[in-house]
Design a protein around this motif. Structure first.
Motif, PDB file in Angstrom:
ATOM      1  N   TYR A 126      14.448   8.385  -3.630  1.00 58.40           N
ATOM      2  CA  TYR A 126      13.225   8.524  -2.844  1.00 58.40           C
ATOM      3  C   TYR A 126      13.147   7.376  -1.842  1.00 58.40           C
ATOM      4  CZ  TYR A 126       8.216   9.214  -1.942  1.00 58.40           C
ATOM      5  OH  TYR A 126       6.993   9.447  -1.350  1.00 58.40           O
ATOM      6  N   ASP A 127      13.143   7.716  -0.599  1.00 51.58           N
ATOM      7  CA  ASP A 127      13.009   6.772   0.525  1.00 51.58           C
ATOM      8  C   ASP A 127      14.205   5.828   0.665  1.00 51.58           C
ATOM      9  OD1 ASP A 127      10.837   5.883   2.641  1.00 51.58           O
ATOM     10  OD2 ASP A 127      11.809   4.071   1.890  1.00 51.58           O
ATOM     11  N   ARG A 128      14.654   5.218  -0.446  1.00 54.56           N
ATOM     12  CA  ARG A 128      15.774   4.289  -0.392  1.00 54.56           C
ATOM     13  C   ARG A 128      16.974   4.895  -1.105  1.00 54.56           C
ATOM     14  NH1 ARG A 128      12.440  -1.011  -2.561  1.00 54.56           N
ATOM     15  NH2 ARG A 128      11.342  -1.469  -0.623  1.00 54.56           N
ATOM     16  N   LEU A 129      18.133   4.789  -0.472  1.00 52.79           N
ATOM     17  CA  LEU A 129      19.334   5.350  -1.093  1.00 52.79           C
ATOM     18  C   LEU A 129      19.747   4.513  -2.311  1.00 52.79           C
ATOM     19  CD1 LEU A 129      21.446   7.562  -0.864  1.00 52.79           C
ATOM     20  CD2 LEU A 129      22.784   6.056   0.614  1.00 52.79           C
ATOM     21  N   TYR A 187      19.910   0.070   8.155  1.00 54.31           N
ATOM     22  CA  TYR A 187      19.710   1.169   9.119  1.00 54.31           C
ATOM     23  C   TYR A 187      18.629   0.813  10.135  1.00 54.31           C
ATOM     24  CZ  TYR A 187      22.740   4.439   6.706  1.00 54.31           C
ATOM     25  OH  TYR A 187      23.836   5.070   6.168  1.00 54.31           O
ATOM     26  N   PHE A 188      17.521   0.212   9.645  1.00 55.25           N
ATOM     27  CA  PHE A 188      16.451  -0.178  10.572  1.00 55.25           C
ATOM     28  C   PHE A 188      17.017  -1.154  11.614  1.00 55.25           C
ATOM     29  CE2 PHE A 188      13.463   0.069   6.625  1.00 55.25           C
ATOM     30  CZ  PHE A 188      13.376   1.446   6.738  1.00 55.25           C
ATOM     31  N   TYR A 189      17.783  -2.130  11.112  1.00 56.06           N
ATOM     32  CA  TYR A 189      18.349  -3.165  11.979  1.00 56.06           C
ATOM     33  C   TYR A 189      19.298  -2.550  13.007  1.00 56.06           C
ATOM     34  CZ  TYR A 189      21.481  -7.058  13.206  1.00 56.06           C
ATOM     35  OH  TYR A 189      22.254  -7.980  13.888  1.00 56.06           O
ATOM     36  N   GLN A 199       0.809  -1.216   0.000  1.00 55.30           N
ATOM     37  CA  GLN A 199       0.000   0.000   0.000  1.00 55.30           C
ATOM     38  C   GLN A 199       0.847   1.273   0.000  1.00 55.30           C
ATOM     39  OE1 GLN A 199      -2.592   0.381   3.421  1.00 55.30           O
ATOM     40  NE2 GLN A 199      -2.608   2.589   3.068  1.00 55.30           N
ATOM     41  N   ARG A 200       1.928   1.259   0.793  1.00 57.68           N
ATOM     42  CA  ARG A 200       2.660   2.508   0.954  1.00 57.68           C
ATOM     43  C   ARG A 200       3.143   3.080  -0.377  1.00 57.68           C
ATOM     44  NH1 ARG A 200       8.455   4.004   2.915  1.00 57.68           N
ATOM     45  NH2 ARG A 200       7.805   5.684   1.560  1.00 57.68           N
ATOM     46  N   TRP A 201       3.651   2.217  -1.263  1.00 60.45           N
ATOM     47  CA  TRP A 201       4.199   2.743  -2.521  1.00 60.45           C
ATOM     48  C   TRP A 201       3.099   3.303  -3.419  1.00 60.45           C
ATOM     49  CZ3 TRP A 201       8.907   3.604  -1.452  1.00 60.45           C
ATOM     50  CH2 TRP A 201       9.644   2.711  -0.680  1.00 60.45           C
ATOM     51  N   ASN A 202       1.899   2.764  -3.288  1.00 62.52           N
ATOM     52  CA  ASN A 202       0.765   3.340  -4.036  1.00 62.52           C
ATOM     53  C   ASN A 202       0.476   4.750  -3.537  1.00 62.52           C
ATOM     54  OD1 ASN A 202      -0.414   1.035  -5.755  1.00 62.52           O
ATOM     55  ND2 ASN A 202      -0.019   0.105  -3.791  1.00 62.52           N
ATOM     56  N   GLY A 204       6.264  -3.023  13.536  1.00 60.00           N
ATOM     57  CA  GLY A 204       6.056  -2.925  12.092  1.00 60.00           C
ATOM     58  C   GLY A 204       6.379  -1.517  11.622  1.00 60.00           C
ATOM     59  N   GLN A 205       6.096  -1.281  10.370  1.00 59.19           N
ATOM     60  CA  GLN A 205       6.405   0.030   9.791  1.00 59.19           C
ATOM     61  C   GLN A 205       5.550   0.236   8.550  1.00 59.19           C
ATOM     62  OE1 GLN A 205      10.230   2.358   7.901  1.00 59.19           O
ATOM     63  NE2 GLN A 205      10.469   0.199   8.239  1.00 59.19           N
ATOM     64  N   ASP A 206       4.983   1.379   8.409  1.00 60.82           N
ATOM     65  CA  ASP A 206       4.225   1.891   7.252  1.00 60.82           C
ATOM     66  C   ASP A 206       2.761   2.196   7.583  1.00 60.82           C
ATOM     67  OD1 ASP A 206       6.414   1.719   5.564  1.00 60.82           O
ATOM     68  OD2 ASP A 206       5.825  -0.235   4.749  1.00 60.82           O
ATOM     69  N   CYS A 207       2.236   1.578   8.640  1.00 57.78           N
ATOM     70  CA  CYS A 207       0.814   1.768   8.967  1.00 57.78           C
ATOM     71  C   CYS A 207      -0.078   1.459   7.775  1.00 57.78           C
ATOM     72  CB  CYS A 207       0.551   3.191   9.481  1.00 57.78           C
ATOM     73  SG  CYS A 207       1.112   3.425  11.165  1.00 57.78           S
ATOM     74  N   ASN A 245      19.023  -6.164  -0.230  1.00 62.13           N
ATOM     75  CA  ASN A 245      19.364  -5.252  -1.337  1.00 62.13           C
ATOM     76  C   ASN A 245      18.799  -3.846  -1.124  1.00 62.13           C
ATOM     77  OD1 ASN A 245      16.718  -5.901  -1.718  1.00 62.13           O
ATOM     78  ND2 ASN A 245      16.918  -6.615  -3.831  1.00 62.13           N
ATOM     79  N   ASP A 246      18.157  -3.636   0.016  1.00 58.10           N
ATOM     80  CA  ASP A 246      17.616  -2.306   0.341  1.00 58.10           C
ATOM     81  C   ASP A 246      18.472  -1.702   1.457  1.00 58.10           C
ATOM     82  OD1 ASP A 246      16.216  -0.125   1.305  1.00 58.10           O
ATOM     83  OD2 ASP A 246      14.276  -1.154   1.396  1.00 58.10           O
ATOM     84  N   ASN A 247      19.158  -0.633   1.111  1.00 56.87           N
ATOM     85  CA  ASN A 247      20.058   0.006   2.069  1.00 56.87           C
ATOM     86  C   ASN A 247      19.360   0.377   3.377  1.00 56.87           C
ATOM     87  OD1 ASN A 247      22.682   1.300   2.616  1.00 56.87           O
ATOM     88  ND2 ASN A 247      21.536   3.217   2.515  1.00 56.87           N
ATOM     89  N   ASP A 254      13.478  -9.341  -0.454  1.00 57.99           N
ATOM     90  CA  ASP A 254      12.339  -8.671  -1.119  1.00 57.99           C
ATOM     91  C   ASP A 254      11.202  -8.277  -0.172  1.00 57.99           C
ATOM     92  OD1 ASP A 254      13.644  -8.978  -3.557  1.00 57.99           O
ATOM     93  OD2 ASP A 254      12.717 -10.943  -3.899  1.00 57.99           O
ATOM     94  N   TRP A 255      11.481  -8.227   1.096  1.00 59.31           N
ATOM     95  CA  TRP A 255      10.453  -7.821   2.068  1.00 59.31           C
ATOM     96  C   TRP A 255       9.198  -8.688   1.908  1.00 59.31           C
ATOM     97  CZ3 TRP A 255      11.747  -4.175   5.656  1.00 59.31           C
ATOM     98  CH2 TRP A 255      12.776  -3.280   5.347  1.00 59.31           C
ATOM     99  N   ASP A 256       9.413  -9.957   1.652  1.00 56.95           N
ATOM    100  CA  ASP A 256       8.320 -10.831   1.234  1.00 56.95           C
ATOM    101  C   ASP A 256       7.575 -11.435   2.444  1.00 56.95           C
ATOM    102  OD1 ASP A 256       7.702 -12.641  -1.501  1.00 56.95           O
ATOM    103  OD2 ASP A 256       7.304 -13.648   0.393  1.00 56.95           O
TER     104      ASP A 256
HETATM  105  C1  BGC Z   1      10.766   1.335   3.202  1.00 60.37           C
HETATM  106  C2  BGC Z   1       9.707   0.777   4.085  1.00 60.37           C
HETATM  107  C3  BGC Z   1       8.987  -0.373   3.391  1.00 60.37           C
HETATM  108  C4  BGC Z   1       9.986  -1.375   2.832  1.00 60.37           C
HETATM  109  C5  BGC Z   1       9.316  -2.437   1.996  1.00 60.37           C
HETATM  110  C6  BGC Z   1      11.705   0.230   2.769  1.00 60.37           C
HETATM  111  O1  BGC Z   1      12.712   0.721   1.973  1.00 60.37           O
HETATM  112  O2  BGC Z   1      11.480   2.355   3.862  1.00 60.37           O
HETATM  113  O3  BGC Z   1       8.797   1.798   4.419  1.00 60.37           O
HETATM  114  O4  BGC Z   1       8.164  -1.041   4.300  1.00 60.37           O
HETATM  115  O5  BGC Z   1      10.938  -0.730   2.054  1.00 60.37           O
HETATM  116  O6  BGC Z   1       8.718  -1.924   0.872  1.00 60.37           O
END
Ligand code: BGC
Length: 381
Positions: free
Chosen positions: A140-143, A198-200, A66-69, A291-294, A192-194, A232-234
């Protein structure tokens, strides 16, 4: 009089551009049709009139979350309100698709690329091409890693996201008051997401001390990033890992007290696994789960006591910042940044704007998510 002269001069410039624009400006793509005559283009909040009608490419990773939408929709709406044209593309979490979408945006004559990368290290070539075409790039959001051609980065403070999650666990287990030991398992995001690192690191900056003094026990012994990262945040992969952890470590009445999940897509899978393992009863309540994104399903899960909290990153705020950056770049002004030391992408330290993350949980979600107009009450039914 002076004002009148300026208006006439600007009009001549616009006409001139229309008549002898570069091939990019007169691109036949439907997205690139001039917008200089739209009613919005005369609004006072618009940038320098010469920047109007320019095409901005927005590359988003996937529509499956949802967040990316929301991010894409906010970016498009806010850029269009300023008189820009927008080429918004989603890449189905497929790196090659994203690369070809970006190549296309370059060919179409985009002036700026705003990119939420799928694989932060896979865009070096396409950014070289963007640079050669004189295009500026905002991560945007990810480096975006390993490229000198990332001009700006706009995100939420990713380390702080982890800190807030770690502190939530610390507070709700009473760790500061010396309570424990508690059982915890740890999850991290896609390697693969920088951002995932940082979150970790942010979360571990709080939790490590309790793991070291025995108040938090990770029965699986898996706490290194590489061991706990979910490609892949799967959601399904998170569910499978949680299933394995439960089978191997939590048999015979041993219960989990907390699970660190970096985001909502993993939390969905973790909740499904916990539910299958019989959590969610009075005698076996769900562990504290971050969690994260609501995302809507996760806020509902918070209301139903399956997930404890989620970091709220207001995508409207992020979009506003990025639109300010776009305006500034195209009108030769200083782009807003508030951090020039943290985000080294392997080639350079990228000037960044970090927005502030906050958390929502069952006790404050109405104020954070509904009073702010982010959701309607009916969205969460
Ligand atoms: C974003 C998170 C998101 C995750 C998965 C991260 O790069 O910062 O908000 O939940 O990617 O899409």
């Amino acid at each position: 009089m002076k004002k009148l002269l300026a208006v006439i001069l600007v009009s001549i410039m616009i006409l001139g551009l229309g008549a002898c624009g570069t091939p990019e400006e007169t691109s036949s793509s439907p997205d690139a049709s001039p917008a200089a005559s739209s009613p919005e283009s005369s609004s006072s909040s618009s940038p320098d009139v010469s920047a109007k009608g320019m095409l901005i490419g927005v590359g988003m990773p996937t529509q499956s979350l949802q967040r990316w939408n929301e991010d894409g929709a906010n970016m498009k709406a806010q850029l269009e309100a300023k008189g820009y044209k927008v080429d918004l593309q989603y890449a189905n979490n497929d790196v090659n698709t994203q690369v070809s979408q970006l190549e296309n945006m370059i060919l179409k004559g985009c002036k700026i690329l705003v990119i939420a990368a799928i694989d932060g290290s896979a865009l070096t070539n396409v950014l070289n091409n963007a640079h050669n075409a004189g295009i500026k790039v905002i991560a945007y959001d990810r480096l975006i890693m390993n490229s000198p051609y990332v001009d700006y980065y706009a995100t939420f403070d990713n380390f702080k996201v982890g800190v807030v999650q770690g502190k939530y666990i610390e507070k709700n287990l009473g760790l500061k008051d010396g309570k424990g030991p508690f059982n915890i398992e740890l999850f991290a995001g896609s390697p693969n997401d920088n951002n995932a690192n940082y979150f970790y690191k942010g979360a571990m900056s709080i939790l490590d001390q309790y793991i070291n003094n025995g108040k938090l026990v990770v029965s699986s012994g898996q706490k290194d990033f590489a061991k706990i990262a979910i490609q892949d945040w799967d959601s399904a992969k998170a569910q499978a890992r949680m299933d394995n952890l439960i089978t191997a470590n939590y048999a015979g009445g041993k219960k989990l007290d907390a699970v660190l999940s970096p985001n909502d897509s993993l939390a969905i899978g973790i909740v499904a696994s916990l539910k299958n393992a019989g959590y969610g009863t009075d005698s076996k309540p769900y562990p504290i789960l971050t969690g994260q994104d609501c995302d809507k399903p996760n806020v509902k899960a918070m209301i139903n006591k399956q997930q404890s909290m989620s970091i709220f990153k207001d995508t409207r705020t992020l979009a506003t910042k990025v639109v300010e950056m776009v305006d500034a770049i195209l009108t030769g002004k200083e782009a807003p940044v508030n951090d020039i030391k943290t985000y080294n992408n392997g080639s350079k330290v990228v000037p960044s704007f970090l927005c502030d993350p906050v958390f929502a949980d069952a006790s404050n979600y109405k104020q954070i998510l509904i009073d702010s107009g982010y959701y309607k009450e009916s969205d969460l039914k």
